[in-house]
Design a protein around this motif. Structure first.
Motif, mmCIF file in Angstrom:
data_model
loop_
_atom_site.group_PDB
_atom_site.id
_atom_site.type_symbol
_atom_site.label_atom_id
_atom_site.label_comp_id
_atom_site.label_asym_id
_atom_site.label_seq_id
_atom_site.Cartn_x
_atom_site.Cartn_y
_atom_site.Cartn_z
ATOM 1 N N THR A 239 -13.849 4.602 2.478
ATOM 2 C CA THR A 239 -12.387 4.684 2.581
ATOM 3 C C THR A 239 -11.903 5.722 3.593
ATOM 4 O O THR A 239 -10.720 5.742 3.921
ATOM 5 C CB THR A 239 -11.768 5.026 1.208
ATOM 6 O OG1 THR A 239 -12.155 6.353 0.835
ATOM 7 C CG2 THR A 239 -12.211 4.034 0.149
ATOM 8 N N THR B 8 0.839 -1.203 0.000
ATOM 9 C CA THR B 8 0.000 0.000 0.000
ATOM 10 C C THR B 8 0.872 1.251 0.000
ATOM 11 O O THR B 8 1.249 1.748 -1.051
ATOM 12 C CB THR B 8 -0.968 -0.012 1.203
ATOM 13 O OG1 THR B 8 -0.223 -0.158 2.427
ATOM 14 C CG2 THR B 8 -1.963 -1.141 1.097
ATOM 15 N N SER C 65 -13.953 -7.635 4.316
ATOM 16 C CA SER C 65 -14.673 -6.421 3.965
ATOM 17 C C SER C 65 -14.949 -5.615 5.226
ATOM 18 O O SER C 65 -14.910 -6.134 6.342
ATOM 19 C CB SER C 65 -15.997 -6.770 3.279
ATOM 20 O OG SER C 65 -16.792 -7.577 4.123
ATOM 21 N N GLU D 246 -7.509 -1.159 1.473
ATOM 22 C CA GLU D 246 -8.649 -1.913 0.979
ATOM 23 C C GLU D 246 -8.698 -3.272 1.680
ATOM 24 O O GLU D 246 -7.781 -4.073 1.562
ATOM 25 C CB GLU D 246 -8.529 -2.113 -0.527
ATOM 26 C CG GLU D 246 -9.653 -2.905 -1.149
ATOM 27 C CD GLU D 246 -11.020 -2.249 -0.920
ATOM 28 O OE1 GLU D 246 -11.942 -2.980 -0.501
ATOM 29 O OE2 GLU D 246 -11.140 -1.034 -1.150
#
Length: 431
Positions: free
Chosen positions: A337, A279, A350, A343
């Motif tokens: 976000t 990331t 999730s 993510e």
């Protein structure tokens, strides 16, 4: 192993020691062999280049486990390179060489020797049993023995971050190892001592670079691999590891464990390092061969067999992607976000919004509508619903949080507070 990554990024060699350094942690040993081998397979599925799977000389059982993993490598059941650790003692070396033999036949076995260079550690660990001269002879002899058996050799100067006055002796050890076939050098911060902001001593990464320059000068055509191995006693393991492999250092390998297990406060955490490298540091490092989506599955397996993971643990903790407070969930309903730094699908799942004592009515409405029911729209109605839900949570002892199913049950009670008894025709006959 490749040192140059793609698109100008630095290729990092990833070394897992969950089943050696992690396994040495109190209460972390895996009892059943089938569970141990399942963890081996899990670590391999993530894509690590190397897995250190034990200390073969610690027991015949440990040796048999390492040997079985070496057979799995030889037979193509797993693709990682298998590693075994030993002190520079004859019976330990013999046990390690024997355990690793199957993998050595296809050049996928690693022989890892170490010797203490921190002056205080050396005195406390082995005292005067081994002189400098004997240590130099041993590192040369054992490196050559392993090399001749087809094993790749790594030498670690234990306690390196506190090498201090033993710098020159450590140099001699590194040179003796290199002259006899060692190609990997691992420089450990054995007690998690290093702090990049301290000015009390030279930062250990700079010390490594001094030793690297000396070996480069003595062996100009070398193919040496240098690595860092960091413990987390002062909370710096992840950052020290990343500092060690930054593009300008020439150090290309990180040693770590899953879930931060390891001696005392644990080792550098692979979950955090991998996530950062995929990331915020993705333009700096190339670890494209790592399948990060497998991390959570293996993390949960290790947590169930070795040490539990706290819910608020970074990346793999169950709360790492859960949100409950009103101002957070209000914003995340509009933009998921804003309160989530990466993510979730990168590593396992999730985002979930959990109704609790600090939630607001908007979240209750979101959950109700998500499940296909009509919810209040007006602000006052949402506030009344919110007050009712929290009062019921308090009364039922579920004040910390409720599941979506429990919230729906409370919502139905709120909407239909009067219970109508069902008609029973038998009552007529009773009268």
């Amino acid at each position: 192993m490749e040192k140059i990554g793609t698109e100008g990024r630095k290729k990092i060699i990833l070394f897992d020691t969950s089943l050696r350094d992690g396994h040495q942690c109190p209460w972390a040993a895996i009892e059943k062999d089938k569970d141990y081998f399942n963890v081996v397979r899990g670590l391999d599925s993530i894509g690590f280049d190397i897995c250190e799977v034990g200390f073969p000389s610690s027991s015949s059982h440990e040796a048999s486990r390492v040997n079985r993993v070496a057979q799995m490598v030889r037979d193509g059941e797993i693709s990682t390179i298998v590693w075994g650790l030993t002190q520079m003692v004859d019976f330990q070396v013999d046990a390690t060489l024997k355990a690793l033999e199957p993998a050595g036949k296809i050049w996928k076995g690693f022989f890892h020797i170490y010797f203490p260079v921190d002056p205080e550690l050396r005195q406390a660990s082995i005292g005067n049993k081994v002189s400098d001269e004997e240590a130099l002879k041993n590192v040369a002899r054992f490196s050559r023995m392993a090399k001749d058996q087809g094993l790749i050799v790594q030498f670690s100067p234990e306690g390196y971050s506190k090498v201090g006055s033993n710098f020159n002796f450590c140099t001699e050890l590194l040179i003796a190892a290199a002259e006899n076939g060692t190609t990997y050098f691992n420089m450990p911060d054995t007690i998690g001592w290093e702090d990049p902001d301290s000015n009390e001593k030279e930062y250990y990464v700079n010390t490594i670079l001094r030793h690297k320059a000396i070996l480069d000068e003595n062996f100009p055509r070398n193919n040496f691999i240098w690595s860092v191995h960091n413990h987390n006693d002062l909370g710096n393991a992840v950052q020290n590891s990343i500092n060690g492999v930054k593009p300008e250092t020439g150090i290309t390998k990180i040693e770590w464990t899953i879930n931060w297990i390891g001696e005392r406060a644990g080792n550098a955490d692979l979950n955090q390092i991998i996530t950062r490298m995929k990331t915020t540091l993705k333009n700096m490092f190339d670890i494209d061969h790592i399948d990060a989506i497998k991390i959570d599955e293996v993390s949960q397996l290790v947590a169930s067999l070795m040490l539990q993971v706290q819910p608020n643990y970074p990346i793999v903790g169950r709360n790492a992607m859960r949100h409950t407070s009103g101002w957070h969930t209000n914003a995340m309903i509009k933009n998921p976000t804003v309160y989530q730094p990466f993510e979730p699908s990168l590593v396992w799942g999730s985002i979930s919004l959990v109704y609790g004592p600090n939630s607001w009515g908007n979240l209750a409405v979101e959950i109700i509508e998500k499940n296909g029911f009509i919810a209040p729209k007006e602000k006052d109605e949402k506030r009344k619903l919110d007050e009712y839900l929290k009062a019921q949570m308090q009364d039922t002892g579920r004040y910390k949080w409720v599941t979506d199913e429990e919230l729906l049950e409370l919502y139905f009670e709120y909407m239909f507070p009067v219970k109508i008894e069902s008609y029973d025709s038998r009552k007529e006959w009773d009268t």
